[in-house]
Write a protein that holds these residues in place. Sequence first.
Motif, PDB file in Angstrom:
ATOM      1  N   GLN A 130       0.828  -1.212   0.000  1.00  0.00           N
ATOM      2  CA  GLN A 130       0.000   0.000   0.000  1.00  0.00           C
ATOM      3  C   GLN A 130       0.863   1.262   0.000  1.00  0.00           C
ATOM      4  OE1 GLN A 130      -3.094  -0.069  -0.520  1.00  0.00           O
ATOM      5  NE2 GLN A 130      -3.656  -2.181  -0.073  1.00  0.00           N
ATOM      6  N   ASP A 131       1.852   1.309  -0.881  1.00  0.00           N
ATOM      7  CA  ASP A 131       2.747   2.476  -0.937  1.00  0.00           C
ATOM      8  C   ASP A 131       2.003   3.755  -1.288  1.00  0.00           C
ATOM      9  OD1 ASP A 131       4.881   0.898  -0.269  1.00  0.00           O
ATOM     10  OD2 ASP A 131       5.570   0.611  -2.331  1.00  0.00           O
ATOM     11  N   GLY A 132       0.997   3.649  -2.167  1.00  0.00           N
ATOM     12  CA  GLY A 132       0.236   4.837  -2.561  1.00  0.00           C
ATOM     13  C   GLY A 132      -0.484   5.463  -1.389  1.00  0.00           C
ATOM     14  N   ILE A 133      -1.118   4.637  -0.563  1.00  0.00           N
ATOM     15  CA  ILE A 133      -1.828   5.141   0.618  1.00  0.00           C
ATOM     16  C   ILE A 133      -0.844   5.733   1.616  1.00  0.00           C
ATOM     17  CG2 ILE A 133      -3.121   4.399   2.664  1.00  0.00           C
ATOM     18  CD1 ILE A 133      -4.699   2.536   0.841  1.00  0.00           C
ATOM     19  N   THR A 134       0.265   5.041   1.832  1.00  0.00           N
ATOM     20  CA  THR A 134       1.282   5.534   2.771  1.00  0.00           C
ATOM     21  C   THR A 134       1.829   6.885   2.318  1.00  0.00           C
ATOM     22  OG1 THR A 134       1.911   3.263   3.346  1.00  0.00           O
ATOM     23  CG2 THR A 134       3.497   5.002   3.873  1.00  0.00           C
ATOM     24  N   ASP A 135       2.201   6.988   1.043  1.00  0.00           N
ATOM     25  CA  ASP A 135       2.716   8.252   0.509  1.00  0.00           C
ATOM     26  C   ASP A 135       1.660   9.355   0.570  1.00  0.00           C
ATOM     27  OD1 ASP A 135       5.100   6.998   0.012  1.00  0.00           O
ATOM     28  OD2 ASP A 135       4.718   6.683  -2.131  1.00  0.00           O
ATOM     29  N   GLY A 136       0.409   8.973   0.305  1.00  0.00           N
ATOM     30  CA  GLY A 136      -0.680   9.949   0.350  1.00  0.00           C
ATOM     31  C   GLY A 136      -0.888  10.520   1.738  1.00  0.00           C
ATOM     32  N   TRP A 137      -0.912   9.646   2.743  1.00  0.00           N
ATOM     33  CA  TRP A 137      -1.062  10.111   4.116  1.00  0.00           C
ATOM     34  C   TRP A 137       0.116  10.982   4.545  1.00  0.00           C
ATOM     35  CZ3 TRP A 137      -4.664  10.998   7.390  1.00  0.00           C
ATOM     36  CH2 TRP A 137      -5.861  10.273   7.348  1.00  0.00           C
ATOM     37  N   ASP A 138       1.327  10.561   4.174  1.00  0.00           N
ATOM     38  CA  ASP A 138       2.505  11.363   4.526  1.00  0.00           C
ATOM     39  C   ASP A 138       2.416  12.758   3.911  1.00  0.00           C
ATOM     40  OD1 ASP A 138       3.639   9.382   6.065  1.00  0.00           O
ATOM     41  OD2 ASP A 138       4.900   8.592   4.451  1.00  0.00           O
ATOM     42  N   TRP A 139       2.000  12.813   2.660  1.00  0.00           N
ATOM     43  CA  TRP A 139       1.890  14.108   1.972  1.00  0.00           C
ATOM     44  C   TRP A 139       0.844  14.991   2.650  1.00  0.00           C
ATOM     45  CZ3 TRP A 139      -1.829  16.936  -0.663  1.00  0.00           C
ATOM     46  CH2 TRP A 139      -1.346  18.011  -1.407  1.00  0.00           C
ATOM     47  N   ILE A 140      -0.309  14.420   3.001  1.00  0.00           N
ATOM     48  CA  ILE A 140      -1.379  15.186   3.657  1.00  0.00           C
ATOM     49  C   ILE A 140      -0.902  15.743   4.991  1.00  0.00           C
ATOM     50  CG2 ILE A 140      -3.613  14.960   4.824  1.00  0.00           C
ATOM     51  CD1 ILE A 140      -4.428  13.000   2.635  1.00  0.00           C
ATOM     52  N   GLN A 141      -0.257  14.889   5.792  1.00  0.00           N
ATOM     53  CA  GLN A 141       0.140  15.307   7.138  1.00  0.00           C
ATOM     54  C   GLN A 141       1.236  16.363   7.110  1.00  0.00           C
ATOM     55  OE1 GLN A 141      -1.170  11.453   9.755  1.00  0.00           O
ATOM     56  NE2 GLN A 141       0.850  11.373   8.840  1.00  0.00           N
ATOM     57  N   ARG A 142       2.143  16.245   6.138  1.00  0.00           N
ATOM     58  CA  ARG A 142       3.175  17.287   6.003  1.00  0.00           C
ATOM     59  C   ARG A 142       2.564  18.592   5.497  1.00  0.00           C
ATOM     60  NH1 ARG A 142       6.261  12.962   2.990  1.00  0.00           N
ATOM     61  NH2 ARG A 142       7.518  11.892   4.553  1.00  0.00           N
ATOM     62  N   LYS A 143       1.718  18.467   4.488  1.00  0.00           N
ATOM     63  CA  LYS A 143       1.149  19.652   3.837  1.00  0.00           C
ATOM     64  C   LYS A 143       0.237  20.434   4.786  1.00  0.00           C
ATOM     65  CE  LYS A 143      -0.113  22.222   0.228  1.00  0.00           C
ATOM     66  NZ  LYS A 143       0.831  23.123  -0.458  1.00  0.00           N
TER      67      LYS A 143
END
Length: 200
Positions: A130-143
């Motif tokens: 689930q790399d897409g979900i992991t990257d997506g959550w990381d991007w949201i939380q940083r942004k």
Amino acid sequence: MGESCYGAVRVIVIFFNFIFFLCGCGILSFGIYVQIEKGDYAAVSTTRGLTASLLLIVAGFITALISFMGCLGAYKKMRTLLWIFVVMMGLIVILEIAAFILAIVYRGKLRDELYDDMISSAQEYGREDQDGITDGWDWIQRKFECCGVNGTIDWAFYYQKASGSHNIVPDSCCVVENKGCGNPYKYSNGTVVSAIYTKV
């Protein structure tokens, strides 16, 4: 007099349709950019095939196509194209009104479905497939400088279970991000040294 009025209307129709065509191309290009650059962000919504970037692409393409038909029809004086343009513009206005009404009526349901999607995707965070979900959550939380859906407590339930890690929160929740910054077991006193985002 009649001919000059028709000519003026024709020029106005061509001009505005050309502007709409450029806007449609701009929306289409932006949608493609978002899909390529921020596609992982959309993966957070796990049950929706239609993402914001795809909506932009579709809306941009339709806008460019309709405005091109109107522009060409006015320039070439092609009645068929102009009638198609008028009918399609009428349908778009009707669809926009319907979408506005539905958005008002179902706004609570849409919010609940988005919430359920995000909770569901949080449970998939950190898994190898689930790399897409992991990257997506990381991007949201940083942004947006936030942590989880309801707060850091989400990760205590989902992230540890999903990844087998002792991290209480992902590193992307840290105000000062570095590897293992969300891991309370990394420090001798059992506390997380780096501050964690508290906004949800």
